[in-house]
Scaffold this active site. Sequence first.
Site, PDB file in Angstrom:
ATOM      1  N   GLN A  96       0.810  -1.322  -0.292  1.00  0.00           N
ATOM      2  CA  GLN A  96      -0.295  -0.751  -0.214  1.00  0.00           C
ATOM      3  C   GLN A  96       0.804   1.580  -0.070  1.00  0.00           C
ATOM      4  O   GLN A  96       1.823   1.396   0.922  1.00  0.00           O
ATOM      5  CB  GLN A  96      -0.372  -0.247   1.654  1.00  0.00           C
ATOM      6  CG  GLN A  96      -2.234   1.255   1.218  1.00  0.00           C
ATOM      7  CD  GLN A  96      -2.979   1.790   2.717  1.00  0.00           C
ATOM      8  OE1 GLN A  96      -1.988   1.657   4.535  1.00  0.00           O
ATOM      9  NE2 GLN A  96      -3.987   1.512   2.518  1.00  0.00           N
ATOM     10  N   ARG A 167      -4.973   9.388   3.312  1.00  0.00           N
ATOM     11  CA  ARG A 167      -3.884  10.256   3.634  1.00  0.00           C
ATOM     12  C   ARG A 167      -3.634  11.023   2.137  1.00  0.00           C
ATOM     13  O   ARG A 167      -4.464  12.601   2.277  1.00  0.00           O
ATOM     14  CB  ARG A 167      -2.616   9.532   3.066  1.00  0.00           C
ATOM     15  CG  ARG A 167      -2.649   8.301   4.525  1.00  0.00           C
ATOM     16  CD  ARG A 167      -3.063   8.974   5.899  1.00  0.00           C
ATOM     17  NE  ARG A 167      -1.295   9.438   6.417  1.00  0.00           N
ATOM     18  CZ  ARG A 167      -0.740   8.751   6.824  1.00  0.00           C
ATOM     19  NH1 ARG A 167      -0.368   7.872   7.307  1.00  0.00           N
ATOM     20  NH2 ARG A 167      -0.306   9.701   7.302  1.00  0.00           N
ATOM     21  N   LYS A 214      -7.365   1.828  -2.218  1.00  0.00           N
ATOM     22  CA  LYS A 214      -8.372   2.104  -1.004  1.00  0.00           C
ATOM     23  C   LYS A 214      -9.366   3.409  -1.169  1.00  0.00           C
ATOM     24  O   LYS A 214      -8.150   3.931  -1.330  1.00  0.00           O
ATOM     25  CB  LYS A 214      -7.471   2.229  -0.101  1.00  0.00           C
ATOM     26  CG  LYS A 214      -8.280   2.425   1.497  1.00  0.00           C
ATOM     27  CD  LYS A 214      -7.717   2.538   2.535  1.00  0.00           C
ATOM     28  CE  LYS A 214      -8.704   3.184   3.333  1.00  0.00           C
ATOM     29  NZ  LYS A 214      -7.808   3.938   4.809  1.00  0.00           N
ATOM     30  N   ARG A 318      -7.654  -7.433  12.183  1.00  0.00           N
ATOM     31  CA  ARG A 318      -7.593  -8.219  13.780  1.00  0.00           C
ATOM     32  C   ARG A 318      -7.721  -9.729  13.505  1.00  0.00           C
ATOM     33  O   ARG A 318      -7.077 -10.327  14.645  1.00  0.00           O
ATOM     34  CB  ARG A 318      -8.146  -7.418  14.548  1.00  0.00           C
ATOM     35  CG  ARG A 318      -7.704  -5.967  14.483  1.00  0.00           C
ATOM     36  CD  ARG A 318      -9.267  -4.964  15.225  1.00  0.00           C
ATOM     37  NE  ARG A 318     -10.245  -4.660  14.524  1.00  0.00           N
ATOM     38  CZ  ARG A 318     -10.822  -3.975  14.792  1.00  0.00           C
ATOM     39  NH1 ARG A 318     -11.636  -3.887  16.397  1.00  0.00           N
ATOM     40  NH2 ARG A 318     -11.992  -3.584  14.455  1.00  0.00           N
ATOM     41  N   CYS A 348      -3.415  -4.688  19.555  1.00  0.00           N
ATOM     42  CA  CYS A 348      -2.895  -3.888  18.462  1.00  0.00           C
ATOM     43  C   CYS A 348      -2.990  -2.405  18.369  1.00  0.00           C
ATOM     44  O   CYS A 348      -1.704  -1.529  17.984  1.00  0.00           O
ATOM     45  CB  CYS A 348      -3.937  -4.776  17.195  1.00  0.00           C
ATOM     46  SG  CYS A 348      -5.947  -4.561  18.072  1.00  0.00           S
ATOM     47  N   LYS A 428     -19.093  -5.338  25.595  1.00  0.00           N
ATOM     48  CA  LYS A 428     -18.247  -5.638  26.140  1.00  0.00           C
ATOM     49  C   LYS A 428     -17.927  -7.356  26.403  1.00  0.00           C
ATOM     50  O   LYS A 428     -17.942  -8.534  26.661  1.00  0.00           O
ATOM     51  CB  LYS A 428     -17.696  -6.112  27.714  1.00  0.00           C
ATOM     52  CG  LYS A 428     -17.178  -4.884  28.203  1.00  0.00           C
ATOM     53  CD  LYS A 428     -15.827  -4.613  27.106  1.00  0.00           C
ATOM     54  CE  LYS A 428     -15.561  -3.052  27.486  1.00  0.00           C
ATOM     55  NZ  LYS A 428     -13.839  -2.920  27.345  1.00  0.00           N
TER      56      LYS A 428
END
Length: 643
Positions: A96, A167, A214, A318, A348, A428
């Site tokens: 990327q 970005r 992306k 993840r 993470c 949770k």
Amino acid sequence: MQLFQPINVGKITLKNRVMFPPLTTGYEERDGSIGEKSLNFYKRLAEGGVGYIVIGDVTPIQTISPTPKLFDDSQIPSYKKLADAVHTYGAKLGLQLFHPEYDVDAVNALFRQGDMQGARAKLHHDMLHFVDEVSVENLRGIIKKIAECAKRAEKAGVDIIEVHGDRLVGSLTSTLLNHREDVYGGAFENRIRFALEVVRAIKEAAPNLTIDYKLPIISTNPLRGKGGVLIEEGIELAKRLEEAGVDMLHVAQANHTGNMGDTIPAMGTQPYAFFADYAKQVKEAVSIPVSTVGRIVTPEMGEAILKAGKADIVGIGRPLLADPDWPKKAEANQMNTIRYCMMCNKGCTDSIQNRKFLSCVLNAENGYEYERMITPAVTSKRVGVIGAGPAGLEAARVAALKGHEVIVYDQNIQIGGQLQIAKVPPRKNEMNRVIQYLGASLTKLGVTLKLGKKVDATDLLRDQVEHVIVAVGASNSMPSIKGADAVHVLDAWKVLADEAICAGKVVVIGGGLVGAETAETLAYRGCQVNIIEMMDEIAKEESTTVRPVLFDSFKAHHVGLYTGYTVVEITPQVVYAQNKDKEIIEIPCDYVVMAVGAKPNKFDQEPLVQAGIPVVYVGDCKEKAQDINHAICTGYDAANQIG
């Protein structure tokens, strides 16, 4: 499953529809090249069966940022080694490419001069204004550097370039961030000009590479993200990108929000597969493959997205940290053996934001691939594990995998230990997946469970154990405060476990994670709650991606927050607390809940020691109470060290 059917993308074929999306890892070398840690991490993902791996945030220039870089030919061999490694397992490798939204050369020069204050000020200014101030000449120079980087990637054997449409590129496309009045600003045609020029430059410089893009979408209700486009413009941009030669699109949440929780949402803060419907709108407008990402946890969830025509490829980030064998297990229809991510963001996202390397609190091997490995036992032993919390269950799992005969003891009638109360607060409940995984693992491995009875050394000796792992956990501390022994003063752990009930006005003493979560739980149950914390911060241990949600909840439920106060007395109607200036406040109460910390539980090991049986402590009973990462790692290591 459609998830494991191949798909043609440009000039290449992906062996399946499982993508490891771009995640910052912190594993790269200081110069940004791929070292052993990075190599082993991505190689392990490929070995686990993922079809498409994207290395996140690869810069074509030398920056101060800790991120992968490919700005010099000397770095090509390290990327070549990585490409060869993932190709061994049939995976395709993507980089990327992105450019930061600041004047890299100017900031680097200030750092080299030792002007840290000036560099930080310049960086802060640029992150807000660079997109408006960078010259046309410099933008075209950036395009040239991106093209040169793509050419190096092609030489290294990389398969795909993903243009980081967020970005700098996303800032230029954005109506929220781009205020230019030249050829790169204003009208849609101008704002997307840079993105299209980047794509064309890559195609010219590296014609054999497949191009991914992306596509960052600014989501609404509420507004999330700034560096990207709203879905209406996103659909049109997708069409233009396809016309320009892009081979696939990665539809994802736009960034630049100030909170990583928007792009990488923690448990309960966003729906599962929350971006799939945006991807579907893009997919319906183009003929090239589209991938989506965002809280896709299970293979069934990924399959449903594909079957519904919302995407062609699913990004599993993840969850692959928690279990790199997720694809392999899913393809073999062994879903119940997958260690499912609970999306806590502790190891993470929080680690990356704190300039640490990527890790997973549930996977002790993550970040130590091919270093931390379960090794077969030299001789099989009978191992006793006292405590069925996360530390004890992980120790039992690893010991059984090594070939030992394992018995787990716990005084409770259910496994999970503190996870049984940790999963109670709002948002949770996803922690329940940890209990399910560990329980299923022990059943499959034939571990014996002896529950519902408190055990001592005599029981272990009678069962003829040869090695003992103590994982008896911790208990809630009840401090010595005047009035703390009253009947209306309760234990936070018992409140969360529904062993103690309170109503009306409740004062929670202790604003750490347990106190904050207990307070929110009680507020949800209709109590009028105040928190008293002696330090200056509430829920300091909570993930930075969750804290904003927690404090929004406090505000919505009118939870009072008193920091910098120490409780001096508790009465049946009032809690008295004072600050460092000795000023005393009175807070009305019907109930008081104690959440001031935890103390390790004790176990009498002496009879075992006298019998020559090794005893090792893990988890919260080892020195001091800590977190689930400590529980898992100490449990894993203690079991793996049994010969």
